[in-house]
Design an enzyme around this catalytic site. Structure first.
Site, PDB file in Angstrom:
ATOM      1  N   ILE A  39      -3.494  -0.614  28.799  1.00 11.36           N
ATOM      2  CA  ILE A  39      -4.923  -0.363  28.903  1.00 11.36           C
ATOM      3  C   ILE A  39      -5.221   0.006  30.353  1.00 11.36           C
ATOM      4  O   ILE A  39      -4.922  -0.762  31.268  1.00 11.36           O
ATOM      5  CB  ILE A  39      -5.751  -1.594  28.489  1.00 11.36           C
ATOM      6  N   LYS A  40      -5.791   1.198  30.556  1.00  7.17           N
ATOM      7  CA  LYS A  40      -6.094   1.671  31.911  1.00  7.17           C
ATOM      8  C   LYS A  40      -7.452   1.147  32.362  1.00  7.17           C
ATOM      9  O   LYS A  40      -8.452   1.346  31.680  1.00  7.17           O
ATOM     10  CB  LYS A  40      -6.095   3.205  31.959  1.00  7.17           C
ATOM     11  N   ILE A  41      -7.439   0.498  33.516  1.00  9.00           N
ATOM     12  CA  ILE A  41      -8.664  -0.040  34.110  1.00  9.00           C
ATOM     13  C   ILE A  41      -8.785   0.513  35.524  1.00  9.00           C
ATOM     14  O   ILE A  41      -7.843   0.417  36.311  1.00  9.00           O
ATOM     15  CB  ILE A  41      -8.629  -1.581  34.138  1.00  9.00           C
TER      16      ILE A  41
END
Length: 378
Positions: free
Chosen positions: A143-145
């Site tokens: 998951i890209k944050i």
């Protein structure tokens, strides 16, 4: 030098660089194109973003069937974006699962971003990260944050819940130190909660070519011979200093305590590695950033160039921090503020992040409306 049976991408991998593709589409999945890149170009991971998905949806007919099915429901454009992107990422995760299994989780990852509206809202980012992770349901989904100030808290909480994270939009060394701290904090929380640390992974995506674009713009405005001599070096210098930060951080007592519990280091990832200045070699941001344990995520055009004609010189990062620091000092002596450059790039990066999310939603909304209109006329 490579022997005649070793490709350049094989040689790059042998130097410790994981090659990830910065692109994904349903057509690439269905056609077998992704499998070909894995088999023939050494691709061992994928990164995506809303702009990539918007381009994929607007070309061809691969998404028409799913959009038509969703058009017959009360689904909103945001619902459809979620359904299409998570489906693609899940499919790509399945294709890369053998790489994930073979490497013990070191590679074989596919990344998907949280929504743009969450960039400055830690609670919303965490909630969306959990929603995305549950929907994809694969152990090899990142998951890209984004690495905003608010993002740091979200990173720590998401990692602490046992969800693997690709931290994106990192420009400054100080923010990178904050990202590493957030990762270690998350691991400490996960350990305290009894979560197995071996399954938690993270990469820290340090953007490279965008730094040169901004610094070179400022150098060109100065216009002196001394300024021109410093062009197209800041991005690589910044990344090389980031590698020094990585090495020092994960040699610390704090990190060692976690690594002794079978935690994994957070690997540096070089992003924005497509060349924007036509005066530079098209393999520049790959050849100049070779080091053990890093990821280089490339657009396909850059990947093809590396495969075709890159000339590798081995490790081009280790031992270069001193020279990299001197370069940033030379920029400062000309009045170019590192802090201002990186703050500008973060602001622009978040703005582009928001704009690309809006672009994807608008693209889907148009396709959804067209499908609904078509259904009413049949």
């Amino acid at each position: 030098m490579n022997d005649e049976n070793t490709t350049t991408t094989d040689a790059l991998a042998a130097e410790g660089v994981s090659i990830w593709l910065d692109d994904l589409s349903r057509e690439r999945i269905r056609s077998g194109g992704l499998n070909t890149l894995i088999a023939e170009r050494g691709v061992v991971g994928i990164t995506t973003n809303p702009t990539i998905f918007a381009a994929a949806v607007s070309k061809g007919t691969a998404y028409d069937e799913q959009i038509a099915a969703l058009a017959g429901t009360s689904a909103t454009a945001d619902d459809v974006v979620f359904a299409l992107t998570t489906a693609d990422v899940a499919a790509a995760c399945d294709i890369l699962r053998p790489v994930y299994d073979r490497t013990g989780g070191y590679d074989g990852w596919v990344s998907i971003e949280v929504g743009a509206a969450s960039a400055h809202d830690a609670a919303a980012t965490v909630a969306e990260a959990q929603h995305l992770s549950a929907a994809i349901g694969r152990p090899n989904a990142f998951i890209k944050i984004p690495a905003t100030v608010e993002g740091l808290d979200a990173i720590a909480e998401t990692i602490g819940a046992g969800i693997s994270v690709n931290v994106t939009l990192i420009f400054s060394l100080d923010r990178y130190r904050g990202v590493i701290d957030a990762y270690l904090t998350g691991l400490e929380r996960a350990a305290a909660a009894g979560i197995d640390l071996t399954g938690i992974r993270s990469v820290a995506s340090f953007f490279v070519s965008r730094v040169d674009t901004e610094v070179d713009r400022r150098l060109d405005a100065i216009g002196t011979e001394e300024a021109r001599a410093l062009r197209s070096q800041a991005g690589v210098a910044n990344a090389r200093l980031a590698y020094e930060v990585f090495e020092e951080a994960f040699a610390s007592d704090r990190a060692r305590r976690l690594l002794d519990q079978d935690a994994n280091p957070q690997r540096p990832l070089w992003a924005s590695t497509g060349v924007k200045d036509p005066a530079l070699p098209d393999t520049f941001y790959v050849v100049e950033l070779v080091a053990p344990g890093v990821v280089n995520t490339m657009p396909e055009k850059t990947l093809d160039a590396v495969f075709d004609h890159a000339v590798l010189r081995g490790d081009t990062v280790s031992g270069t921090a001193g020279a990299a620091r001197e370069h940033l000092d030379a920029l400062a002596a000309l009045g170019i503020s590192y802090d201002d450059v990186t703050a500008t790039l973060e602001d622009e990066g978040v703005a582009k992040f928001v704009a690309s999310g809006e672009e994807l939603t608008a693209t889907i909304a148009t396709a959804l409306q067209a499908s609904r209109r078509g259904a009413t006329t049949r």
